[in-house]
Structure formats: C-alpha cells, structure tokens
Scaffold this motif. Structure first.
Motif, PDB file in Angstrom:
ATOM      1  N   ALA A 154       0.860  -1.194   0.000  1.00 39.76           N
ATOM      2  CA  ALA A 154       0.000   0.000   0.000  1.00 39.76           C
ATOM      3  C   ALA A 154       0.888   1.232   0.000  1.00 39.76           C
ATOM      4  CB  ALA A 154      -0.900   0.016   1.230  1.00 39.76           C
ATOM      5  N   VAL A 155       0.252   2.379  -0.134  1.00 42.32           N
ATOM      6  CA  VAL A 155       0.922   3.648   0.135  1.00 42.32           C
ATOM      7  C   VAL A 155       0.680   3.981   1.595  1.00 42.32           C
ATOM      8  CG1 VAL A 155       1.075   6.095  -0.429  1.00 42.32           C
ATOM      9  CG2 VAL A 155       0.622   4.431  -2.240  1.00 42.32           C
ATOM     10  N   TYR A 156       1.757   4.270   2.293  1.00 49.17           N
ATOM     11  CA  TYR A 156       1.685   4.539   3.715  1.00 49.17           C
ATOM     12  C   TYR A 156       1.817   6.044   3.965  1.00 49.17           C
ATOM     13  CZ  TYR A 156       1.894  -0.395   4.872  1.00 49.17           C
ATOM     14  OH  TYR A 156       1.590  -1.725   4.996  1.00 49.17           O
ATOM     15  N   TYR A 157       0.963   6.544   4.847  1.00 46.44           N
ATOM     16  CA  TYR A 157       0.924   7.964   5.162  1.00 46.44           C
ATOM     17  C   TYR A 157       1.049   8.169   6.676  1.00 46.44           C
ATOM     18  CZ  TYR A 157      -1.377   8.294   0.583  1.00 46.44           C
ATOM     19  OH  TYR A 157      -1.694   8.207  -0.752  1.00 46.44           O
ATOM     20  N   CYS A 158       1.568   9.322   7.045  1.00 48.46           N
ATOM     21  CA  CYS A 158       1.516   9.706   8.446  1.00 48.46           C
ATOM     22  C   CYS A 158       0.678  10.977   8.574  1.00 48.46           C
ATOM     23  CB  CYS A 158       2.903   9.916   9.034  1.00 48.46           C
ATOM     24  SG  CYS A 158       3.935  11.154   8.224  1.00 48.46           S
ATOM     25  N   ALA A 159       0.106  11.134   9.743  1.00 46.62           N
ATOM     26  CA  ALA A 159      -0.738  12.294  10.007  1.00 46.62           C
ATOM     27  C   ALA A 159      -0.535  12.746  11.438  1.00 46.62           C
ATOM     28  CB  ALA A 159      -2.208  11.958   9.763  1.00 46.62           C
ATOM     29  N   ALA A 160      -0.704  14.024  11.665  1.00 49.18           N
ATOM     30  CA  ALA A 160      -0.560  14.602  13.000  1.00 49.18           C
ATOM     31  C   ALA A 160      -1.890  15.144  13.484  1.00 49.18           C
ATOM     32  CB  ALA A 160       0.483  15.717  12.963  1.00 49.18           C
ATOM     33  N   ASP A 161      -2.134  14.970  14.752  1.00 52.43           N
ATOM     34  CA  ASP A 161      -3.344  15.515  15.360  1.00 52.43           C
ATOM     35  C   ASP A 161      -3.015  15.986  16.769  1.00 52.43           C
ATOM     36  OD1 ASP A 161      -6.612  14.991  14.569  1.00 52.43           O
ATOM     37  OD2 ASP A 161      -6.105  15.668  16.591  1.00 52.43           O
ATOM     38  N   SER A 162      -3.694  17.032  17.194  1.00 48.49           N
ATOM     39  CA  SER A 162      -3.414  17.584  18.522  1.00 48.49           C
ATOM     40  C   SER A 162      -4.046  16.758  19.632  1.00 48.49           C
ATOM     41  CB  SER A 162      -3.903  19.024  18.585  1.00 48.49           C
ATOM     42  OG  SER A 162      -5.293  19.085  18.289  1.00 48.49           O
ATOM     43  N   ASP A 163      -4.922  15.844  19.265  1.00 49.44           N
ATOM     44  CA  ASP A 163      -5.663  15.072  20.268  1.00 49.44           C
ATOM     45  C   ASP A 163      -5.553  13.574  19.988  1.00 49.44           C
ATOM     46  OD1 ASP A 163      -9.113  15.231  21.534  1.00 49.44           O
ATOM     47  OD2 ASP A 163      -7.364  14.061  22.157  1.00 49.44           O
ATOM     48  N   TYR A 164      -4.757  12.876  20.770  1.00 51.09           N
ATOM     49  CA  TYR A 164      -4.576  11.425  20.594  1.00 51.09           C
ATOM     50  C   TYR A 164      -5.900  10.681  20.719  1.00 51.09           C
ATOM     51  CZ  TYR A 164      -3.124   6.673  21.901  1.00 51.09           C
ATOM     52  OH  TYR A 164      -2.977   5.317  21.978  1.00 51.09           O
ATOM     53  N   SER A 165      -6.759  11.128  21.615  1.00 48.77           N
ATOM     54  CA  SER A 165      -7.981  10.380  21.904  1.00 48.77           C
ATOM     55  C   SER A 165      -8.968  10.369  20.732  1.00 48.77           C
ATOM     56  CB  SER A 165      -8.668  10.948  23.141  1.00 48.77           C
ATOM     57  OG  SER A 165      -9.122  12.267  22.907  1.00 48.77           O
ATOM     58  N   VAL A 166      -8.699  11.187  19.726  1.00 43.51           N
ATOM     59  CA  VAL A 166      -9.583  11.208  18.547  1.00 43.51           C
ATOM     60  C   VAL A 166      -9.690   9.828  17.921  1.00 43.51           C
ATOM     61  CG1 VAL A 166      -9.770  12.069  16.169  1.00 43.51           C
ATOM     62  CG2 VAL A 166      -9.304  13.648  18.035  1.00 43.51           C
ATOM     63  N   ILE A 167      -8.604   9.040  18.008  1.00 41.36           N
ATOM     64  CA  ILE A 167      -8.641   7.738  17.336  1.00 41.36           C
ATOM     65  C   ILE A 167      -9.689   6.827  17.949  1.00 41.36           C
ATOM     66  CG2 ILE A 167      -6.252   7.826  16.589  1.00 41.36           C
ATOM     67  CD1 ILE A 167      -5.649   5.797  18.868  1.00 41.36           C
ATOM     68  N   TYR A 168     -10.072   7.080  19.191  1.00 40.43           N
ATOM     69  CA  TYR A 168     -11.088   6.245  19.834  1.00 40.43           C
ATOM     70  C   TYR A 168     -12.492   6.565  19.326  1.00 40.43           C
ATOM     71  CZ  TYR A 168      -7.317   4.962  22.969  1.00 40.43           C
ATOM     72  OH  TYR A 168      -6.138   4.502  23.464  1.00 40.43           O
ATOM     73  N   THR A 169     -12.618   7.662  18.616  1.00 36.80           N
ATOM     74  CA  THR A 169     -13.911   8.008  18.014  1.00 36.80           C
ATOM     75  C   THR A 169     -13.956   7.638  16.537  1.00 36.80           C
ATOM     76  OG1 THR A 169     -13.230  10.257  17.408  1.00 36.80           O
ATOM     77  CG2 THR A 169     -14.127   9.924  19.621  1.00 36.80           C
ATOM     78  N   GLY A 170     -12.824   7.168  16.048  1.00 28.93           N
ATOM     79  CA  GLY A 170     -12.787   6.770  14.647  1.00 28.93           C
ATOM     80  C   GLY A 170     -11.562   7.279  13.943  1.00 28.93           C
ATOM     81  N   TRP A 171     -10.885   6.386  13.226  1.00 27.84           N
ATOM     82  CA  TRP A 171      -9.680   6.767  12.515  1.00 27.84           C
ATOM     83  C   TRP A 171      -9.955   7.883  11.512  1.00 27.84           C
ATOM     84  CZ3 TRP A 171      -4.907   5.454  13.742  1.00 27.84           C
ATOM     85  CH2 TRP A 171      -4.682   4.276  14.471  1.00 27.84           C
ATOM     86  N   ASP A 172     -11.158   7.917  10.972  1.00 30.37           N
ATOM     87  CA  ASP A 172     -11.454   8.912   9.949  1.00 30.37           C
ATOM     88  C   ASP A 172     -11.491  10.329  10.512  1.00 30.37           C
ATOM     89  OD1 ASP A 172     -15.077   8.804   9.816  1.00 30.37           O
ATOM     90  OD2 ASP A 172     -13.717   8.169  11.399  1.00 30.37           O
ATOM     91  N   ARG A 173     -11.487  10.461  11.825  1.00 32.11           N
ATOM     92  CA  ARG A 173     -11.507  11.782  12.438  1.00 32.11           C
ATOM     93  C   ARG A 173     -10.106  12.277  12.800  1.00 32.11           C
ATOM     94  NH1 ARG A 173     -16.826  11.976  16.384  1.00 32.11           N
ATOM     95  NH2 ARG A 173     -18.302  11.188  14.857  1.00 32.11           N
ATOM     96  N   PHE A 174      -9.141  11.414  12.597  1.00 35.15           N
ATOM     97  CA  PHE A 174      -7.775  11.765  12.997  1.00 35.15           C
ATOM     98  C   PHE A 174      -7.049  12.414  11.845  1.00 35.15           C
ATOM     99  CE2 PHE A 174      -4.224  11.098  15.887  1.00 35.15           C
ATOM    100  CZ  PHE A 174      -3.144  11.221  15.046  1.00 35.15           C
ATOM    101  N   GLY A 175      -6.298  13.465  12.167  1.00 40.18           N
ATOM    102  CA  GLY A 175      -5.416  14.038  11.163  1.00 40.18           C
ATOM    103  C   GLY A 175      -5.675  15.485  10.828  1.00 40.18           C
ATOM    104  N   LEU A 176      -4.976  16.384  11.528  1.00 43.22           N
ATOM    105  CA  LEU A 176      -5.028  17.802  11.180  1.00 43.22           C
ATOM    106  C   LEU A 176      -4.081  18.086  10.024  1.00 43.22           C
ATOM    107  CD1 LEU A 176      -4.999  19.460  14.722  1.00 43.22           C
ATOM    108  CD2 LEU A 176      -6.951  19.194  13.173  1.00 43.22           C
ATOM    109  N   TYR A 177      -2.962  17.375  10.035  1.00 49.92           N
ATOM    110  CA  TYR A 177      -1.969  17.547   8.987  1.00 49.92           C
ATOM    111  C   TYR A 177      -1.606  16.179   8.437  1.00 49.92           C
ATOM    112  CZ  TYR A 177      -1.447  21.917  11.583  1.00 49.92           C
ATOM    113  OH  TYR A 177      -1.682  23.095  12.226  1.00 49.92           O
TER     114      TYR A 177
END
Length: 125
Positions: free
Chosen positions: A91-114
């Motif tokens: 696959a193509v692998y990407y990294c993303a940054a978010d100010s709130d780690y706990s966002v991933i518990y609400t869904g991966w699709d919500r993670f990633g400001l950058y």
C-alpha cells in the motif's frame, strides 16, 4: 507545516522495513502521530498511533504484534517498524498529525489535522 513519510520500498514477504515521518515547519512534540495506509481500490486504513509523549500507543488488529510505532522528538520524527511483512501490506503509507490522541477512539477517519505525502511499500510473495 509539512509532514513527509519515507522509507518505503520493495521487500519480500517476511521481511522488514522502517518508515519515518519527519516534520518541517513545526514541532511534533505536541502532536499525536498516526500511520495509515491505502491500497489500490481500498479505503484508507488506520494502523497505529502514538501520543505526543510517546506514553500511549494504539495498533489496529491487522498489524498488532508485527508493527511498532515509536518517536524521537529530538529528531522531530516518528517511526513505524514493520516486521513479518505480508503481500497484503502492500500500500501507500501515510503519516498524520493531530493535537488530540484520543480522537482515534472516536474513529480513525476523524484523525489528522496535517497529512504528509505517502511512501510506497510493496511486499512480494
């Protein structure tokens, strides 16, 4: 603000790769970092996430026990060590940054400001 994933390549099944996610223009110190991948014709998949301090990590079942996420804030870089690679990891692998780690518990699709540009990983059988 820029993220760049690197370290991809072609590897045989059972092999290993280490991906890097480097930041420029900002410090990763205050951001949780997540790794994602997207294979052709498939939806983007969240794989792993690490909190800003590095104290908390999270893995999707598909990579648990094979992939390890870590960070070196002094180098402004997050890593994804991938072992026991399988052809289905291609696959193509990407990294993303978010100010709130706990966002991933609400869904991966919500993670990633950058988001960074991806790096291709190809695992041959």
């Amino acid at each position: 603000v820029q993220l760049q994933a690197s370290g991809g390549g072609l590897v045989q099944a059972g092999g290993s790769l280490r991906l890097s996610c480097a930041a420029s223009g900002f410090s990763l110190d205050y951001y949780a970092i997540g790794w994602f991948r997207q294979a052709p014709g498939k939806e983007r998949e969240g794989l792993s996430c690490i909190s800003s301090s590095g104290d908390n990590t999270y893995y999707a079942d598909s990579v648990k026990g094979r992939f390890t996420i870590s960070r070196d804030n002094a180098k402004n870089t997050v890593y994804l060590q991938m072992n026991s690679l399988k052809p289905e990891d291609t696959a193509v692998y990407y990294c993303a940054a978010d100010s709130d780690y706990s966002v991933i518990y609400t869904g991966w699709d919500r993670f990633g400001l950058y988001w960074g540009k991806g790096t291709q990983v190809t695992v041959s059988s």
